[in-house]
Scaffold this motif. Structure first.
Motif, PDB file in Angstrom:
ATOM      1  N   ALA A   1      48.989  28.393  55.295  1.00  0.00           N
ATOM      2  CA  ALA A   1      48.600  29.815  55.275  1.00  0.00           C
ATOM      3  C   ALA A   1      49.393  30.587  56.332  1.00  0.00           C
ATOM      4  CB  ALA A   1      47.098  29.951  55.532  1.00  0.00           C
ATOM      5  N   ALA A   2      49.633  29.944  57.474  1.00  0.00           N
ATOM      6  CA  ALA A   2      50.414  30.595  58.534  1.00  0.00           C
ATOM      7  C   ALA A   2      51.863  30.804  58.075  1.00  0.00           C
ATOM      8  CB  ALA A   2      50.367  29.747  59.805  1.00  0.00           C
ATOM      9  N   LEU A   3      52.441  29.796  57.410  1.00  0.00           N
ATOM     10  CA  LEU A   3      53.814  29.930  56.902  1.00  0.00           C
ATOM     11  C   LEU A   3      53.884  31.015  55.817  1.00  0.00           C
ATOM     12  CD1 LEU A   3      54.658  26.116  56.772  1.00  0.00           C
ATOM     13  CD2 LEU A   3      55.875  27.785  58.174  1.00  0.00           C
ATOM     14  N   ASP A   4      52.846  31.105  54.994  1.00  0.00           N
ATOM     15  CA  ASP A   4      52.811  32.161  53.961  1.00  0.00           C
ATOM     16  C   ASP A   4      52.779  33.546  54.611  1.00  0.00           C
ATOM     17  OD1 ASP A   4      52.822  30.295  51.979  1.00  0.00           O
ATOM     18  OD2 ASP A   4      50.670  30.432  51.528  1.00  0.00           O
ATOM     19  N   ARG A   5      52.002  33.666  55.664  1.00  0.00           N
ATOM     20  CA  ARG A   5      51.932  34.949  56.387  1.00  0.00           C
ATOM     21  C   ARG A   5      53.327  35.314  56.930  1.00  0.00           C
ATOM     22  NH1 ARG A   5      49.386  39.718  57.282  1.00  0.00           N
ATOM     23  NH2 ARG A   5      49.792  40.477  59.356  1.00  0.00           N
ATOM     24  N   LEU A   6      54.020  34.319  57.500  1.00  0.00           N
ATOM     25  CA  LEU A   6      55.364  34.569  58.039  1.00  0.00           C
ATOM     26  C   LEU A   6      56.320  35.001  56.929  1.00  0.00           C
ATOM     27  CD1 LEU A   6      57.199  34.344  60.607  1.00  0.00           C
ATOM     28  CD2 LEU A   6      57.710  32.014  59.884  1.00  0.00           C
ATOM     29  N   SER A   7      56.272  34.299  55.786  1.00  0.00           N
ATOM     30  CA  SER A   7      57.243  34.616  54.736  1.00  0.00           C
ATOM     31  C   SER A   7      56.914  35.946  54.054  1.00  0.00           C
ATOM     32  CB  SER A   7      57.361  33.478  53.713  1.00  0.00           C
ATOM     33  OG  SER A   7      56.208  33.412  52.952  1.00  0.00           O
ATOM     34  N   SER A   8      55.681  36.422  54.183  1.00  0.00           N
ATOM     35  CA  SER A   8      55.316  37.716  53.576  1.00  0.00           C
ATOM     36  C   SER A   8      56.023  38.877  54.277  1.00  0.00           C
ATOM     37  CB  SER A   8      53.798  37.940  53.669  1.00  0.00           C
ATOM     38  OG  SER A   8      53.442  38.343  54.991  1.00  0.00           O
ATOM     39  N   GLY A   9      56.401  38.675  55.557  1.00  0.00           N
ATOM     40  CA  GLY A   9      57.034  39.758  56.325  1.00  0.00           C
ATOM     41  C   GLY A   9      56.044  40.824  56.764  1.00  0.00           C
ATOM     42  N   ARG A  10      54.743  40.621  56.500  1.00  0.00           N
ATOM     43  CA  ARG A  10      53.755  41.649  56.883  1.00  0.00           C
ATOM     44  C   ARG A  10      53.335  41.527  58.347  1.00  0.00           C
ATOM     45  NH1 ARG A  10      51.523  40.375  51.851  1.00  0.00           N
ATOM     46  NH2 ARG A  10      49.834  39.222  52.824  1.00  0.00           N
ATOM     47  N   HIS A  11      53.710  40.406  58.981  1.00  0.00           N
ATOM     48  CA  HIS A  11      53.249  40.159  60.345  1.00  0.00           C
ATOM     49  C   HIS A  11      53.878  41.157  61.330  1.00  0.00           C
ATOM     50  CE1 HIS A  11      57.051  38.064  59.901  1.00  0.00           C
ATOM     51  NE2 HIS A  11      57.159  37.976  61.226  1.00  0.00           N
ATOM     52  N   PHE A  12      53.152  41.367  62.434  1.00  0.00           N
ATOM     53  CA  PHE A  12      53.666  42.163  63.556  1.00  0.00           C
ATOM     54  C   PHE A  12      53.310  41.357  64.796  1.00  0.00           C
ATOM     55  CE2 PHE A  12      53.410  45.364  66.907  1.00  0.00           C
ATOM     56  CZ  PHE A  12      54.513  46.166  66.645  1.00  0.00           C
ATOM     57  N   GLY A  13      54.277  40.659  65.349  1.00  0.00           N
ATOM     58  CA  GLY A  13      54.022  39.767  66.489  1.00  0.00           C
ATOM     59  C   GLY A  13      53.967  38.320  66.030  1.00  0.00           C
ATOM     60  N   LYS A  14      53.640  37.453  66.977  1.00  0.00           N
ATOM     61  CA  LYS A  14      53.743  36.018  66.731  1.00  0.00           C
ATOM     62  C   LYS A  14      52.544  35.481  65.952  1.00  0.00           C
ATOM     63  CE  LYS A  14      56.570  33.797  68.000  1.00  0.00           C
ATOM     64  NZ  LYS A  14      57.893  33.512  67.362  1.00  0.00           N
ATOM     65  N   ILE A  15      52.847  34.566  65.060  1.00  0.00           N
ATOM     66  CA  ILE A  15      51.817  33.847  64.303  1.00  0.00           C
ATOM     67  C   ILE A  15      51.606  32.512  65.008  1.00  0.00           C
ATOM     68  CG2 ILE A  15      51.273  32.782  62.082  1.00  0.00           C
ATOM     69  CD1 ILE A  15      53.190  34.983  60.859  1.00  0.00           C
ATOM     70  N   CYS A  16      50.355  32.225  65.377  1.00  0.00           N
ATOM     71  CA  CYS A  16      50.065  31.052  66.215  1.00  0.00           C
ATOM     72  C   CYS A  16      49.095  30.103  65.524  1.00  0.00           C
ATOM     73  CB  CYS A  16      49.477  31.493  67.555  1.00  0.00           C
ATOM     74  SG  CYS A  16      50.603  32.518  68.513  1.00  0.00           S
ATOM     75  N   ILE A  17      49.063  28.878  66.050  1.00  0.00           N
ATOM     76  CA  ILE A  17      48.171  27.832  65.540  1.00  0.00           C
ATOM     77  C   ILE A  17      47.353  27.316  66.723  1.00  0.00           C
ATOM     78  CG2 ILE A  17      48.043  25.545  64.480  1.00  0.00           C
ATOM     79  CD1 ILE A  17      49.459  27.290  62.531  1.00  0.00           C
ATOM     80  N   ALA A  18      46.025  27.330  66.573  1.00  0.00           N
ATOM     81  CA  ALA A  18      45.152  26.733  67.589  1.00  0.00           C
ATOM     82  C   ALA A  18      44.928  25.277  67.219  1.00  0.00           C
ATOM     83  CB  ALA A  18      43.821  27.472  67.647  1.00  0.00           C
ATOM     84  N   HIS A  19      45.196  24.363  68.152  1.00  0.00           N
ATOM     85  CA  HIS A  19      45.046  22.930  67.821  1.00  0.00           C
ATOM     86  C   HIS A  19      43.598  22.499  67.958  1.00  0.00           C
ATOM     87  CE1 HIS A  19      49.415  21.398  68.009  1.00  0.00           C
ATOM     88  NE2 HIS A  19      49.454  22.707  67.874  1.00  0.00           N
TER      89      HIS A  19
END
Ligand SMILES: NC(=O)c1ccc[n+]([C@@H]2O[C@H](COP(=O)([O-])OP(=O)(O)OC[C@H]3O[C@@H](n4cnc5c(N)ncnc54)[C@H](OP(=O)(O)O)[C@@H]3O)[C@@H](O)[C@H]2O)c1
Length: 337
Positions: A319-337
């Motif tokens: 889902a995080a990679l999909d958000r990145l490829s959408s180009g809609r993000h503004f700022g960093k996309i992060c993953i909480a472990h």
């Protein structure tokens, strides 16, 4: 331990959760319990074997950026202690100085396993202390995008107060470039495809903005805004489609930091003006440990905060990679472990 890796074939479908034995630190190494990871554009290319034969044989643990806590140390480790909060460095063998083949040869999440693991074991010099005021997600976002922007504007670019800097787009590298350029006292022009994103960069301190969809000839507009002969320094992430406009915008003797090729990787521009106007085309691929340490000190001194778009759970990497490829993000996309 749990890992998120490209498994037995190069494709996005083969990026899956699995387990591996827990690694133990040997002499000179530290073991990190990972708390956070962050995504970069390259993480969309990695599962497709986008960096070719130099990549590690499968399986390959995903992502280059992260934040971990030192949990145990091997014999001879002298500069780090249990409990230290550290970022694994993008290039594991580029400590200082100029880039060379060896220093550029070992990056996390490509030639080496990445940060999407519960535990990582790395050489002591392959990690660096995170700025204390940043939370885990913000610190995890620094090793690639922020160091790239720092190397472009500070180490190589030597941007001065009063310079005009043009930043293309509002992706991870570009927002750090905006923040660092303001820190350096520059006048900053930002381009974006979205008026909403341009309003957000103005709120962050951008002095002028241009919508590159509405103004395809944005190079001339930027040159007019800059006044005199044009823009001193351009952060170039678009590549093929944007370089002709960058060359219209840049002043004689100015610098174009060649960072990304989002619109294509073939150079299709008249070369004459580059020669006769003394334009400096400077390739940039992240930076060294020294760059990270200098940047982290500046971030701490100025209490600067990276822009975080969204935080996903470890299991939600797709889902995080999909958000990145959408180009809609503004700022960093992060993953909480
Ligand atoms: N992240 C790193 O550490 C790093 C390091 C070295 C090189 N790079 C390279 O730098 C590039 C950007 O990486 P990133 O991680 O910052 O990507 P990102 O976060 O995915 O940013 C992509 C953004 O670039 C902008 N963009 C796309 N096409 C554009 C165009 N034709 N003209 C102007 N802007 C355009 C868009 O901004 P708007 O939505 O505002 O239009 C888009 O949101 C990639 O090519 C990457 O390989 C990245």
């Amino acid at each position: 331990m749990r890992v998120f890796q490209v498994e037995d074939a190069w494709s996005m479908e083969n990026v899956r959760i699995n387990t591996r034995p827990e690694p133990e630190p040997r002499s000179g190494q530290v073991r990190l319990r990972m708390k956070a990871s962050a995504l970069n554009y390259r993480d969309l290319l990695v599962p497709l074997r986008g960096y070719g034969s130099r990549m590690k044989a499968l399986p390959l643990i995903m992502l280059s950026d992260g934040l971990g806590i030192v949990e145990s140390v091997g014999e001879g480790v002298s500069n780090l202690s249990i409990g230290d909060r550290v970022c694994p460095l993008f290039f594991q063998s580029w400590i200082s100085g100029e880039p060379n083949k060896k220093r550029l040869s070992l990056s996390l999440g490509c030639e080496l396993d990445g940060t999407m693991a519960e535990l990582m074991v790395l050489p002591e010099e392959g990690v660096a202390l995170a700025p204390e005021h940043l939370d885990d997600m913000a610190a995890a976002s620094l090793p690639s995008a922020a160091v790239t922007a720092w190397r472009a504007l500070v180490t190589e670019g030597r941007v001065k107060p009063g310079d005009t800097v043009l930043v293309q787009g509002t992706g991870g590298v570009s927002l750090f470039a905006l923040q660092f350029a303001k820190l350096l006292g520059a006048f900053v022009i930002v381009t974006s495809s979205s008026d909403e994103k341009l309003a957000r960069v103005r709120a962050m301190g951008a002095d002028e903005t241009i919508n590159y969809r509405k103004v395809p000839e944005w190079g001339k507009r930027a040159r007019d805004i800059a006044g005199k002969d044009g823009v001193d320094h351009i952060v170039e992430v678009g590549g093929q489609a944007t370089l002709p406009q960058s060359l219209r915008a840049v002043r004689a003797g100015g610098t174009i930091s060649m960072i990304g090729v989002l619109s294509g990787g073939i150079m299709d521009v008249p070369l004459g003006p580059i020669v006769t106007r003394h334009v400096r085309l400077q390739g940039i691929t992240v930076g060294s440990r020294d760059d990270f340490v200098a940047m982290a000190a500046a971030i701490a001194r100025h209490q600067l905060h990276p822009v975080i778009d969204q935080v996903f759970a470890f299991e939600e990497l797709h889902a995080a990679l999909d958000r990145l490829s959408s180009g809609r993000h503004f700022g960093k996309i992060c993953i909480a472990h």
